[in-house]
Design a protein around this motif. Structure first.
Motif, short mmCIF file in Angstrom:
data_model
loop_
_atom_site.label_atom_id
_atom_site.label_comp_id
_atom_site.label_asym_id
_atom_site.label_seq_id
_atom_site.Cartn_x
_atom_site.Cartn_y
_atom_site.Cartn_z
N ASN A 259 -40.31 -6.90 -23.54
CA ASN A 259 -39.79 -8.24 -23.23
C ASN A 259 -38.62 -8.15 -22.25
OD1 ASN A 259 -37.42 -7.61 -24.67
ND2 ASN A 259 -38.22 -8.50 -26.57
N ILE A 260 -38.16 -9.33 -21.82
CA ILE A 260 -37.13 -9.37 -20.77
C ILE A 260 -35.85 -8.67 -21.21
CG2 ILE A 260 -35.58 -10.98 -19.57
CD1 ILE A 260 -37.93 -12.89 -19.28
N TYR A 261 -35.45 -8.82 -22.45
CA TYR A 261 -34.22 -8.22 -22.94
C TYR A 261 -34.24 -6.70 -22.79
CZ TYR A 261 -30.63 -6.56 -26.14
OH TYR A 261 -29.55 -5.89 -26.68
N TRP A 262 -35.35 -6.05 -23.24
CA TRP A 262 -35.42 -4.59 -23.18
C TRP A 262 -35.55 -4.09 -21.75
CZ3 TRP A 262 -33.53 -1.87 -26.78
CH2 TRP A 262 -33.55 -2.33 -28.11
N LEU A 263 -36.23 -4.85 -20.91
CA LEU A 263 -36.33 -4.46 -19.51
C LEU A 263 -34.94 -4.45 -18.85
CD1 LEU A 263 -39.52 -6.38 -18.31
CD2 LEU A 263 -39.20 -3.90 -18.29
N LYS A 264 -34.12 -5.45 -19.16
CA LYS A 264 -32.77 -5.49 -18.60
C LYS A 264 -31.95 -4.29 -19.09
CE LYS A 264 -31.82 -9.84 -19.72
NZ LYS A 264 -31.11 -11.14 -19.79
N MET A 265 -32.12 -3.93 -20.35
CA MET A 265 -31.39 -2.78 -20.88
C MET A 265 -31.82 -1.48 -20.20
SD MET A 265 -29.18 -3.92 -23.01
CE MET A 265 -29.06 -5.29 -21.86
N LEU A 266 -33.12 -1.32 -19.99
CA LEU A 266 -33.63 -0.12 -19.31
C LEU A 266 -33.06 0.01 -17.90
CD1 LEU A 266 -37.43 0.14 -20.23
CD2 LEU A 266 -35.63 1.80 -20.74
N ILE A 267 -33.10 -1.13 -17.15
CA ILE A 267 -32.61 -1.11 -15.77
C ILE A 267 -31.12 -0.78 -15.74
CG2 ILE A 267 -32.17 -2.56 -13.74
CD1 ILE A 267 -34.75 -4.11 -14.53
N LYS A 268 -30.37 -1.38 -16.64
CA LYS A 268 -28.92 -1.16 -16.67
C LYS A 268 -28.61 0.30 -16.97
CE LYS A 268 -26.27 -4.46 -18.00
NZ LYS A 268 -25.49 -5.48 -18.74
N ASP A 269 -29.35 0.90 -17.89
CA ASP A 269 -29.12 2.31 -18.22
C ASP A 269 -29.43 3.22 -17.03
OD1 ASP A 269 -28.29 1.72 -20.76
OD2 ASP A 269 -30.23 2.10 -21.71
N LEU A 270 -30.52 2.90 -16.30
CA LEU A 270 -30.92 3.74 -15.17
C LEU A 270 -29.89 3.68 -14.04
CD1 LEU A 270 -34.74 2.87 -14.98
CD2 LEU A 270 -33.75 5.09 -15.56
N LEU A 271 -29.24 2.55 -13.87
CA LEU A 271 -28.32 2.36 -12.75
C LEU A 271 -26.86 2.60 -13.12
CD1 LEU A 271 -29.81 -0.86 -11.07
CD2 LEU A 271 -30.11 1.51 -10.35
N GLN A 272 -26.58 2.91 -14.37
CA GLN A 272 -25.20 2.94 -14.85
C GLN A 272 -24.32 3.90 -14.07
OE1 GLN A 272 -24.22 0.78 -17.56
NE2 GLN A 272 -22.32 1.23 -16.48
N GLU A 273 -24.86 5.04 -13.67
CA GLU A 273 -24.06 6.04 -12.96
C GLU A 273 -24.41 6.11 -11.47
OE1 GLU A 273 -21.66 7.54 -14.56
OE2 GLU A 273 -22.25 6.59 -16.44
N ALA A 274 -25.18 5.17 -10.98
CA ALA A 274 -25.67 5.26 -9.61
C ALA A 274 -24.96 4.25 -8.70
CB ALA A 274 -27.17 4.99 -9.59
N ARG A 275 -24.82 4.63 -7.43
CA ARG A 275 -24.41 3.67 -6.40
C ARG A 275 -25.69 3.03 -5.88
NH1 ARG A 275 -21.48 6.31 -1.67
NH2 ARG A 275 -19.75 6.38 -3.15
N TYR A 276 -25.91 1.80 -6.27
CA TYR A 276 -27.20 1.16 -5.98
C TYR A 276 -27.05 0.03 -4.96
CZ TYR A 276 -25.54 -2.35 -9.39
OH TYR A 276 -24.81 -3.29 -10.07
N LEU A 277 -28.16 -0.23 -4.26
CA LEU A 277 -28.30 -1.39 -3.38
C LEU A 277 -29.57 -2.12 -3.80
CD1 LEU A 277 -27.74 -3.20 -0.91
CD2 LEU A 277 -29.03 -1.54 0.48
N VAL A 278 -29.40 -3.35 -4.25
CA VAL A 278 -30.54 -4.19 -4.65
C VAL A 278 -30.60 -5.39 -3.73
CG1 VAL A 278 -31.55 -5.58 -6.49
CG2 VAL A 278 -30.40 -3.44 -7.05
N VAL A 279 -31.74 -5.57 -3.05
CA VAL A 279 -31.96 -6.73 -2.21
C VAL A 279 -32.85 -7.72 -2.95
CG1 VAL A 279 -32.90 -7.60 -0.05
CG2 VAL A 279 -31.72 -5.40 -0.08
N LEU A 280 -32.36 -8.92 -3.14
CA LEU A 280 -33.12 -10.00 -3.77
C LEU A 280 -33.48 -10.99 -2.66
CD1 LEU A 280 -30.90 -10.50 -6.95
CD2 LEU A 280 -32.90 -9.02 -6.68
N ASP A 281 -34.68 -10.85 -2.12
CA ASP A 281 -35.08 -11.61 -0.94
C ASP A 281 -35.70 -12.94 -1.32
OD1 ASP A 281 -35.63 -12.13 1.77
OD2 ASP A 281 -37.67 -11.38 1.53
#
Length: 947
Positions: A259-281
């Motif tokens: 579900n949406i809640y767990w997907l958000k948690m997964l994404i947050k964990d993956l990016l927690q230590e990363a310098r990320y660039l996300v484009v929302l077009d």
């Protein structure tokens, strides 16, 4: 548009049941049934509207529904028209009442029969709704999109120009965005790129995204395409999968069902230590952004998020939350537009001389919109350059080309998306813009009053209809559907405009959906029933089938007198809006008084001079606009118009330096017009003035009050009235002559929301309450002739942005102290007869952009300290001593010139032969050296501060 029409009708049926059922007892069940069935399908109507273009079955169903809504509205209004008829008195009146009673009985039976028939048709359409329900459900809840065109999402990438040669004018923009990405704070930041469809937002951001410096800087880069209304779950799945692919981690088992809640948690964990660039077009809605932002960690790795959107609200909201930046896309300038056009049309070659005029016309229509330039250039590239006729055909048929040329379908789709995404209450307002001619600058206030009269504006608790309509207007601006054409000095939008291609699209929709008929071509037949009509310019005759019996709105632009008279002679008994601004009209048309549904009546800029007593029959009138007519007196019957909200009766006349206003004679009993919000201009100089001034306190809905020819002895009564007008935002008072004192010292508690004050006349002292007005934005004082320095009282007004002082002070010097006038942007100093010295201390007026100094005959030097006004953009020096003007024109090393050498625009002028001769002082780009040339900018025209 079925959603808007049906919701409007549901409201009308409810009102009818509440107020008219004493005439309709036999049909009450039918009316309630019709309303109930319409309410039952209303939830599906927005989805149906969005599918209308792509599904023929849905399109036919929506069309029938619209027609039923219109027919029902007409039936109800025609009956009310008969039942409300006034039949006179005496024997003749009795005979008339008996006769009309029989007619009304027949009308009741006829209306009942109509409603029964309509109810039967609605039942049939509801059965059709059941058959279509699976389509509506699939469109609303299906994968990948909420009621949008999936084929569009599949080809969204075509927005990005694939040919590098077509990337014109983006180098500086790209450089700026790259700098924002790789520099700055370690906290996450949002960069919002905002603008109307077709400006190249996606193209620009795609180039930035692919830049090697950007790719090197960020550990994780993902590009997510919203494209209107995506399924949020699938969007988060896409982000999750892209991140896993970049960091080379396998997707865990079961991730596709999370579900949406767990997907958000997964994404947050993956990016927690990363310098990320996300484009929302192509992001559209704040609620969609709200879901995604909670999936992105608030780490300290200098991460960045780029949003491309047409919604300025979304852009500003997201940037506030992440301390980001908004980059507003602008149309290409002319030079770059021409370069892009030639690149696409002539493969980089120059335009042949024999095609230049045609191409310039076509390019002008594109208005710097890159997608339009590329799309139309692609069409022209297939034409034979030696056959001018082919090019001229495109020039004259661009309106229809957008609908039928396959190469332009992408342009239409991009521009149409903004309309499709609108909530139903804005769709009618947006389609209404189709009534205005191309290139027309539309006044914001006019538009708001028209929307209200048309019934487009919904009531909201705690707000007036005007305030709700302003919210609509701002929302359309923020969605990049309309653009600001001009602003007032205090920042308010004065006029707006719409891009020609967007206007072509909504005009086509407006006609197809029976919303309005745009009449500008001869020999074009109209539909059987026209609801709104805009007659423009060249039309000379009504079409043979031109019945206007169902017309609700008539708007006239530039027609000749004979044709106008033939239109006004038509049967228009249901007319709600009559807008004849600048029409060739010399008298009030007698038949207008019989159109009792009129809510909006404008004869602005006509030669009308008298208003008949029969105007009292227009009981539904909300706006009476007689600005810039010859009307100076209103009949007492105007007081019968209990719904009147805007009464505008005044004109300007320029005499020498001054602009004089003329209004209408005061009317005893004006306190009866208790719905009035705007009253301009009341002349209070006759024997009734004292009573009239006292009655103004009864007009508790007033937000703007303007009085002319005011007398000192009425000051106490006016103060008492003003203290009761708690909604007042604007007040304008001019005394009967320049020696008459305006006495406002008796006002102990001024309205707290006063934003603009205009006072012309002598003051013994500034009103003692003026410094307490925290909402005041604009103050215009004229002929005050004060003995004391007015700046002392005004300098700490916290929101003052425009200050105009005309013959206000009789002293010899003015000093703008440090840290005063903190928000002032425009300052005018005029007719200071004794003024010899002006000083600006460092830190005063830090945001001043425009300074006008006029007719100060003893002031021979620029203000000392003017160099501290670092944001000054415009300096105007009118009718000032030659000694001062020569310093500026000749330039060189003169101290006065050096102080303003970096001001972009400096004008000087003199009043000559009943007109202003105004010159622009031309200087080099460096602003360090000036030429001695003056460039004439305008003449026979008053400087802006006098208007």
């Amino acid at each position: 548009m079925a959603e808007a029409a049906v919701n409007f009708l549901i409201g009308k049926l409810t009102n009818f049941l509440d107020n008219e059922m004493q005439f309709f007892r036999d049909a009450e069940d039918e009316v309630r049934s019709a309303r109930g069935q319409l309410e039952g399908i209303s939830a599906s109507l927005r989805v149906a509207d969005s599918l209308e273009e792509s599904d023929e079955e849905v399109r036919d169903w929506v069309k029938q529904l619209r027609e039923i809504a219109y027919v029902t509205e007409d039936a109800l209004d025609e009956f009310k028209l008969l039942s409300a008829h006034d039949h006179g008195v005496g024997f003749a009146g009795l005979f008339c009442r008996i006769s009309c009673c029989v007619k009304n009985m027949k009308a009741r039976y006829r209306t009942i029969s109509q409603i029964q028939n309509i109810n039967s048709r609605i039942k049939s359409l509801c059965d059709g709704h059941q058959r279509l329900r699976h389509k509506f459900s699939k469109a609303e809840h299906g994968p990948g999109s909420n009621y949008s065109d999936n084929t569009w999402h599949e080809h969204r990438g075509k927005d990005c120009f694939s040919d590098k040669n077509e990337l014109v004018g983006i180098e500086e923009q790209k450089k700026q965005l790259v700098a924002w990405l790789v520099e700055g704070t370690s906290r996450p930041q949002v960069i919002s790129v905002v603008g109307m469809g077709g400006l190249g937002k996606t193209t620009l951001v795609h180039e930035v995204y692919q830049d090697p410096e950007v790719k090197k800087h960020f550990m994780v880069c993902t590009w997510i395409n919203f494209s209107g209304s995506p399924n949020i779950g699938e969007l988060l799945q896409d982000i999750h999968q892209q991140i896993r692919g970049v960091i080379r981690q396998p997707i865990p088992c079961g991730a596709d069902t999370m579900n949406i809640y767990w997907l958000k948690m997964l994404i947050k964990d993956l990016l927690q230590e990363a310098r990320y660039l996300v484009v929302l077009d192509d992001t559209w809605r704040i609620d969609e952004w709200d879901v995604v932002k909670h999936a992105l960690p608030n780490n300290m790795c200098s991460s960045r998020i780029i949003i491309t959107t047409r919604n300025y609200d979304l852009a500003s909201t997201s940037c506030r939350e992440f301390e980001g930046k908004v980059y507003k896309m602008e149309p290409l300038p002319v030079e770059q537009s021409w370069k892009l056009f030639c690149t696409k049309t002539f493969q980089g070659s120059s335009c042949p001389s024999h095609l230049e005029e045609t191409c310039e016309f076509i390019l002008k229509k594109c208005e710097g919109l890159p997608l339009a330039i590329v799309a139309i250039g692609g069409v022209l590239a297939t034409k034979d350059r030696h056959i001018i006729g082919e090019w001229e055909l495109v020039r004259h048929s661009l309106d229809t080309e957008i609908d039928c040329n396959d190469k332009l379908k992408n342009l239409k789709r991009v521009l149409s998306l903004s309309f499709n995404d609108l909530p139903y209450y804005l769709k009618s307002c947006f389609l209404h813009l189709s009534l205005f001619p191309k290139g027309h600058r539309i006044k914001c206030s006019r538009l708001i009053r028209l929307w209200i009269a048309e019934g487009f504006v919904e009531k909201k608790e705690g707000k007036t209809l005007e305030e709700v309509a302003k919210d609509y207007f701002v929302e359309m601006l923020n969605r990049s559907l309309i653009e600001v054409a001009s602003k007032r000095s205090d920042g308010r939008v004065k006029t707006c405009r719409i891009h020609d291609f967007l206007l072509d699209i909504i005009t086509s929709r407006s006609t197809d959906q029976g919303f309005a008929e745009i009449a500008k071509e001869e020999n074009r037949e109209w539909p059987d029933k026209v609801r709104r009509l805009s007659i423009q310019n060249t039309l000379q005759t009504l079409p043979r089938n031109g019945s206007l019996s169902q017309l609700r709105s008539l708007n006239i632009f530039g027609v000749d007198k004979s044709f106008m008279n033939s239109v006004l002679a038509s049967d228009m008994k249901l007319l709600t809006v009559l807008d004849m601004q600048a029409a060739p009209l010399t008298r009030f048309p007698a038949q207008v008084a019989d159109w009792c549904y009129l809510r909006y009546l404008s004869f602005r800029f006509t030669e009308v001079s008298t208003i008949p007593s029969s105007i009292g029959k227009l009981q539904n009138l909300e706006t009476l606009d007689l600005k810039h007519t010859n009307v100076t007196e209103l009949p007492v019957e105007i007081l019968k118009l209990q719904r009147l909200r805007h009464l505008l009766v005044y004109c300007y006349k320029n005499v020498s330096y001054s602009t004089f206003k003329f209004g209408f004679k005061a009317l005893r009993g004006i306190g009866a017009l208790q719905s009035l919000q705007k009253l301009c201009y009341l002349e209070a100089n006759d024997e009734n003035s004292s009573r009239v001034v006292r009655e103004l306190g009864m007009l508790t809905q007033l937000d703007r009050l303007a009085i002319l020819k005011f007398r000192k002895e009425d000051g106490r009564d006016l103060c008492l009235s003003i203290s009761k007008l708690t909604r007042l935002r604007v007040i304008s008072i001019a005394s009967i002559d320049d020696d008459e004192i305006i006495d406002l010292q008796h006002l102990s508690c001024p309205p707290s929301f006063l934003q603009r004050i205009y006072l012309r006349g002598r003051l013994r002292a500034l009103p003692h309450w003026l410094p307490s007005l925290s909402s005041l934005m604009k103050l215009h004082l004229g002929r005050s002739r004060l003995k004391d320095d007015p700046l002392v009282s005004l300098q700490n007004l916290p929101n003052l942005v425009h200050l105009q002082l005309i013959q206000v002070y009789e002293g010899s010097s003015l000093c703008f102290k440090a840290k005063t006038f903190k928000k002032l942007r425009t300052l005018g100093l005029d007719y200071f007869d004794e003024l010899k010295c002006v000083e600006v201390e460092k830190g005063a007026m830090p945001f001043l952009e425009k300074l006008i100094i006029q007719c100060c005959k003893l002031l021979k030097k620029l203000p000392s300290g003017i160099e501290h006004l670092t944001r000054l953009k415009v300096l105007e020096i009118f009718d000032m001593p030659d000694e001062l003007v020569k310093k500026l024109v000749q330039g060189g090393q003169d101290d006065d010139f050096q102080k303003v050498a970096r001001v972009p625009e400096i004008y000087y002028g003199y009043w000559r032969d009943e007109g202003w001769d105004v010159q622009l002082i031309e200087r080099s780009v460096q602003r360090d050296v000036a030429s001695t040339q003056g460039s004439s900018m305008r003449s026979n025209e008053f400087p802006p501060c006098w208007k």
